[in-house]
Design an enzyme around this catalytic site. Sequence first.
Site, PDB file in Angstrom:
ATOM      1  N   THR A 163       0.899  -1.232  -0.017  1.00 20.46           N
ATOM      2  CA  THR A 163      -0.061  -0.166  -0.025  1.00 20.46           C
ATOM      3  C   THR A 163       1.008   1.150  -0.065  1.00 20.46           C
ATOM      4  O   THR A 163       1.325   1.757  -1.100  1.00 20.46           O
ATOM      5  CB  THR A 163      -1.049   0.027   1.327  1.00 20.46           C
ATOM      6  OG1 THR A 163      -0.167  -0.390   2.354  1.00 20.46           O
ATOM      7  CG2 THR A 163      -1.990  -1.073   1.104  1.00 20.46           C
TER       8      THR A 163
ATOM      9  N   LYS B 293       4.317  -7.018   2.837  1.00 23.79           N
ATOM     10  CA  LYS B 293       3.858  -5.841   2.871  1.00 23.79           C
ATOM     11  C   LYS B 293       3.949  -5.205   4.309  1.00 23.79           C
ATOM     12  O   LYS B 293       3.363  -6.021   5.333  1.00 23.79           O
ATOM     13  CB  LYS B 293       3.008  -5.519   2.133  1.00 23.79           C
ATOM     14  CG  LYS B 293       1.582  -5.768   2.560  1.00 23.79           C
ATOM     15  CD  LYS B 293       0.532  -5.184   3.156  1.00 23.79           C
ATOM     16  CE  LYS B 293       0.627  -3.529   2.981  1.00 23.79           C
ATOM     17  NZ  LYS B 293      -0.107  -2.831   4.188  1.00 23.79           N
TER      18      LYS B 293
ATOM     19  N   GLU C  27       6.979   3.616   9.569  1.00 25.14           N
ATOM     20  CA  GLU C  27       6.464   4.964   9.116  1.00 25.14           C
ATOM     21  C   GLU C  27       7.488   5.889   9.943  1.00 25.14           C
ATOM     22  O   GLU C  27       7.680   6.212  11.147  1.00 25.14           O
ATOM     23  CB  GLU C  27       5.121   5.370   9.643  1.00 25.14           C
ATOM     24  CG  GLU C  27       4.212   4.300   8.835  1.00 25.14           C
ATOM     25  CD  GLU C  27       2.880   4.384   9.235  1.00 25.14           C
ATOM     26  OE1 GLU C  27       1.849   4.445   8.581  1.00 25.14           O
ATOM     27  OE2 GLU C  27       2.569   4.571  10.746  1.00 25.14           O
TER      28      GLU C  27
ATOM     29  N   THR D  90      -1.143  -2.379   8.210  1.00 26.63           N
ATOM     30  CA  THR D  90      -1.380  -3.995   8.152  1.00 26.63           C
ATOM     31  C   THR D  90      -0.246  -4.889   7.329  1.00 26.63           C
ATOM     32  O   THR D  90       0.199  -4.240   6.270  1.00 26.63           O
ATOM     33  CB  THR D  90      -2.450  -4.354   7.344  1.00 26.63           C
ATOM     34  OG1 THR D  90      -3.594  -3.880   7.983  1.00 26.63           O
ATOM     35  CG2 THR D  90      -2.630  -5.534   7.112  1.00 26.63           C
TER      36      THR D  90
ATOM     37  N   SER E 101      -8.435  12.546   6.242  1.00 25.20           N
ATOM     38  CA  SER E 101      -9.106  11.435   5.230  1.00 25.20           C
ATOM     39  C   SER E 101     -10.281  11.987   4.502  1.00 25.20           C
ATOM     40  O   SER E 101     -11.070  12.923   5.214  1.00 25.20           O
ATOM     41  CB  SER E 101      -9.327  10.249   5.971  1.00 25.20           C
ATOM     42  OG  SER E 101     -10.212  10.513   7.204  1.00 25.20           O
TER      43      SER E 101
ATOM     44  N   ASN F 281       1.232  10.469   9.578  1.00 21.37           N
ATOM     45  CA  ASN F 281      -0.221   9.793  10.284  1.00 21.37           C
ATOM     46  C   ASN F 281      -1.064  11.115  10.848  1.00 21.37           C
ATOM     47  O   ASN F 281      -2.340  10.800  10.898  1.00 21.37           O
ATOM     48  CB  ASN F 281      -0.030   9.040  11.476  1.00 21.37           C
ATOM     49  CG  ASN F 281       0.475   7.729  11.100  1.00 21.37           C
ATOM     50  OD1 ASN F 281      -0.164   7.084  10.336  1.00 21.37           O
ATOM     51  ND2 ASN F 281       1.885   7.437  11.497  1.00 21.37           N
TER      52      ASN F 281
END
Lengths: 408, 408
Positions: B156, B182, B280, B193, B408, B403
Site C-alpha cells: 500500500t 508488506k 513509518e 497492516t 481522510s 499519520n
Amino acid sequence: MSLSISPLATPFPAMPPVAGVTLRVARARYKEWDRCDLTFVELAPGTTVAGVTTQSRCPSPEVEWCRQALVLGEARALVVNAGNSNAFTGHRGRAAVEAIAAQTAAHLGCRPSDVFVASTGVIGVPLPIDKAQAGLTAAYAAPAADWRAAAETIGTTDTYAKGATATAIVDGRSVTIAAIIKGSGMIAPDMATMLGFIFTDAAVEAPFLQAALSAANTRTFSCITVDSDTSTSDTVLAFATGAAGNVPLSGDDSDGADAFRAALADVCRQLALLVVRDGEGASKLIEIAVEGAESDASAHRIAMSIANSPLVKTAIAGEDANWGRIVMAVGKAGEPAERDRLSIRFGATQVARGGLAVEDYDEAPVAAHLKGQEIAIGVDLGLGEGRATVWTCDLTHGYISINADYRS
Amino acid sequence: MSLSISPLATPFPAMPPVAGVTLRVARARYKEWDRCDLTFVELAPGTTVAGVTTQSRCPSPEVEWCRQALVLGEARALVVNAGNSNAFTGHRGRAAVEAIAAQTAAHLGCRPSDVFVASTGVIGVPLPIDKAQAGLTAAYAAPAADWRAAAETIGTTDTYAKGATATAIVDGRSVTIAAIIKGSGMIAPDMATMLGFIFTDAAVEAPFLQAALSAANTRTFSCITVDSDTSTSDTVLAFATGAAGNVPLSGDDSDGADAFRAALADVCRQLALLVVRDGEGASKLIEIAVEGAESDASAHRIAMSIANSPLVKTAIAGEDANWGRIVMAVGKAGEPAERDRLSIRFGATQVARGGLAVEDYDEAPVAAHLKGQEIAIGVDLGLGEGRATVWTCDLTHGYISINADYRS
C-alpha cells in the site's frame, strides 16, 4: 531549550491558605539556572498523610522513602527537589534522601520519618547533598511563599503553574483543600515525572485519608496518559493538618465523610487534567469514554488502549475522524469485544454502529468538533455495564521536537 | 501523498521461482490509482498451508475466513487486495470475501475453502464486489508475474518492495522458500497492516508446517513493533506445494526437519526486519536484546516495553544515549526487575551497571554507535536465564507527518 506555553493552559486559580501549612522556596541550584528549585513545606504537629506512588519496578529512592514513611501516617514536612530526580543512583541516592530527612528532622525537632521527600529531573545523577543542604538552610530562613510560587518551584519543564482547590463541609465546619502538581513537560535527559501535593486543614485519620486518596486516584491520576511512559518517581501525597478542628474523619459514618471524599476527588480530577493539558506537544485534550464493557476494569483497559495508540493520537492531531483507528485500538486491547456490536462517536455524532459505518452520517458537526481543543470520543461495546473515562492529549510534531531534537 | 523511500531500505533480492506457484497481478482499481492492486497466486494441487493471524478482537472478515480455511490445511489459491482492508464492514464485507472465494473456486475447480484471501487498506468501506470480480477475471488471464511484481502489488504505502528467500536440504533434495511481505507504510484512513506470504516447493504436512511457522513467528513477527498498534488484518500464510518430491515433512524425525525449520525461521526473520525497516518515518533500526530475566516470556515483555516507549524511540531518533528512559521502560513493564541489578549497554559499551551509571564510561563509541542506522540496546536484568530480542524503529517527525498531517 525553552518551551512555549501549552495552548491548553488554564490560568492559575485563586488559592486560599490552608491553616497548618507553611510554604517556603529556595535556590539549591541543582541545575545551571537562576530560579527556585527547592520547596520546603512545614506542616503543623499532628498532620496525617496518605500517598500513592509509581507502579514502576525501578522506583527512585524518594519513592521508597515515602512508601516507608507512609506506614506511620504522620508528617511534619515535605521537601521537593526540581532538576534532578535522583533516580537510578544506588546508595548515593539513598544517602541524599536520608540527609535531607535528617537535616529537616533536626530543624523541626521531629522524626526523619515525618519528613517526605520527592525529586524530579535528570535520571542517573546522584542528588548533590551539599546543594540540598545549603538549599534547605536557605529555605528554612526564607519568607513564606504562596501557592503559585510553590507550584512554579516544583516544576521542571512544565509550561505553566498548576493548582486546584475545593472546599467541603465536615462536622459543621468549612474545610479547605488546596493542591499543586507538576507534570509532563520535560527535557534532557529524563522523563515527565508527575508530582502532586494536596493539603487540607481538615482533621482526617490517616487510614481514611489513604482510602479516600486511593479511591480518587483510581478515577483520576490512573486515568490519564500522555505517552504511556511511567516515571520512576511519580508521587501524589495528601496532608491533613487538622487545623479546622473538626472531629477527625475516620470512617463512612463520620460527619462529612462523603463531602470530603467528593472534594478530594474533585481536586484530584482538576490536577490530573492540568497535567494532560501540559502534555508534551499537546494541542488537544482528548476525553475517551468507554461503556458497555464486561466490567469497569475491562472498560478502563480498552480506554487506555485507545488513549495510548499513536495512530489515534496522530489522527486527532490531524483533525481526522479516523474511527478505523479506534476500532483497531479496541481490538488490540486484549479485552472482550465483539466487532459487530461496537459503536463509536466523535462528540455527539455516531460514526459507527453495530460493526458498521453509519451511512451518510453528518460530517459537518464531526469536523467542527475535531477542530476544537477538547475532543470527546465515545465507545460503546454493547456487551455489559462496565464503563470508564480516561484523558489524554494528541501526538504532534511538538512531542518529537521536545523529546528527540536535542542531545543530552 | 507520496512517501520517499525509507533510508533503511534494502534492495529486492534475487528470488528463484518456486515450483507449483504461479503469480499473476491485475488492476482491480480499488482506489483511484493506475497500478496493479490485486494479486492472484495459483498453487498446485496438494499444496498444504499454515498461518498466523492478528490477535485483534476486531479482525477483518478475511482473517476470519483464513482461520476457518486453515483448519482444513489445504490451498489452491491466494488472492490479495490492496487499497481496501474490508475491515469493519459487517455482512457486506463477509459477502465480498465469499464472492472472491467462490469465483476463484469455480475457475480452478476447487473448494472455496482452498482459496485464501487477504486485504489491506482503508477500514470501514466494504470491498466492492464488482471491482474484485473484474480484477480476478483479468488476473486469471494475465501472464505470470515475478516476485517483485507481486511484492509491489500487495503493498500500500510501503516505500519499497520486500522479499526474502532461503534454501534447505530436505530428504536429500534442495528445497526453496521464497516469500513476500508488506508492512507499515500507511495513509488515510487506515493502519499499517502486515501481510506476509511464504511459498516453498517442499512437501510438508500441514500440522508440521503450522508448528514450524508458529515457532518462527514467536521469534520474528511477534518480536517487531513500529508503534505498538496492532492491525485488524495482520496475516502470515505459508504454502508448501510439494513439487520438490521429498518425503513429506511430518515430524521431528523427518529427514531435513531441522534444516527446513531453520530456513523458514530465517525467511521469517528477514521479512520481519524488512517491515521494521519500512516503519513509518523510521530513520534507525533498533535491536533490543534483554537477558537475565526470570523467563523468556518476561524478557519479551520487557523488551517490547522498551521498544514501544515513545521516550526511548525519540531518544534514539535524537541520537541521545538516554539510558534513563530505558530504566523507565524496564520499570513500567510490570515484570520482575530489580533496579540495583540492572545493566544497560548501547552497542558494546556498558553505560549503567548494578543500578548505577558506569562512572566515566567512554562516550565516544556510544555517540558513534548512535549516529549509525542500526542501533543495539542491551539490557541485563541480573535475575535469571530468560532472554529475548525484539526489533523496532525510532519515532521521528516523519511518523507524525505520515499519520497526522492529512485529512481522510
